[in-house]
Design an enzyme around this catalytic site. Structure first.
Site, short mmCIF file in Angstrom:
data_model
loop_
_atom_site.label_atom_id
_atom_site.label_comp_id
_atom_site.label_asym_id
_atom_site.label_seq_id
_atom_site.Cartn_x
_atom_site.Cartn_y
_atom_site.Cartn_z
CG MET A 1 106.15 111.92 67.36
SD MET A 1 106.87 113.44 67.93
CE MET A 1 107.06 114.30 66.38
CB VAL A 4 100.66 107.91 59.79
CG1 VAL A 4 101.07 107.74 58.33
CG2 VAL A 4 101.84 108.42 60.61
CE LYS A 19 104.89 111.31 62.64
NZ LYS A 19 106.18 110.69 62.99
CG ASP A 112 111.95 106.90 68.33
OD1 ASP A 112 112.30 106.16 69.27
OD2 ASP A 112 110.75 107.10 68.04
#
Length: 225
Positions: A1, A4, A19, A112
């Site tokens: 993704m 962070v 993020k 998730d």
């Protein structure tokens, strides 16, 4: 993704988690916008067991989500080989369930749930991370129940519906939650496979060792797993 960062909100003088989402090609911008919109929906979640999303924004080619910073450890680093003590596992599971229940009441599903997305703060509070990739629960009808979506999640913790790319509701999160609870108690995941395909086959066929066989001393109310 993405990645962070530990950052500082200079206006409010607080630590935050920043993020930065991985840049996508122009052809995937529609998906990026959808992801940010989902994060905006998740920002409405305000619960002690859910990491708060403060802001969602886009700057040039970068999309980012500003979240609550949690001092603590990931659940994946806390589960020993033989599993957690029963009272500890149940306490963690209770807090996780409260957070998930609150999100589901707001019609948001996580998609998730896994130990890496669960943190234990220094105050012994469970915090569920990454509702930024949550999806609004879609009402299932005869017309859309077989409609497929992009598969998002972690192979070892997916529900059968998730593996098949079907529309998801809160039951998918509950399935993943069950996998995490089994792992907390046993120190090992219920569904095993030599590769992703084998693991998915085990999940789809329900091929796992019942927890009673691994931990025969468990109380009956827990052993129904």
């Amino acid at each position: 993704m993405g990645v962070v960062y530990h950052a500082k909100d200079r206006t409010l003088q607080r630590d935050v988690a920043l993020k930065m989402l991985r840049p996508m090609a122009a052809s995937n911008q529609k998906h990026t916008y959808a992801l940010l919109e989902e994060a905006r929906m998740a920002s409405k979640l305000n619960h002690p067991n859910i990491v708060t999303i403060y802001d969602v924004a886009r700057a040039k080619n970068s999309n980012y989500i500003v979240m609550e910073w949690v001092e603590g450890q990931g659940l994946d680093a806390l589960i020993p080989l033989g599993g957690l003590e029963l009272i500890q596992a149940i306490e963690y599971a209770y807090q996780m369930a409260k957070g998930l229940s609150f999100a589901h009441q707001k019609l948001i599903v996580h998609r998730d749930i896994k130990p890496q997305n669960i943190m234990l703060s220094n105050q012994n509070t469970i915090k569920i991370l990454d509702f930024g990739i949550a999806d609004l629960i879609k009402s299932e009808t005869k017309d859309n129940s077989q409609e497929t979506n992009t598969v998002i999640g972690t192979p070892n913790y997916m529900s059968p519906e998730q593996i098949q790319g079907l529309n998801l509701d809160q039951r998918s999160d509950i399935f993943s939650f069950g996998i995490v609870l089994y792992e907390m108690l046993c120190g090992i995941r219920p569904f095993q496979g030599a590769d992703i395909e084998a693991t998915h086959k085990a999940i789809n066929t329900g091929a796992y060792i019942p927890i009673q066989e691994r931990l025969p001393e468990l109380p009956n109310k827990i052993a129904i797993l």
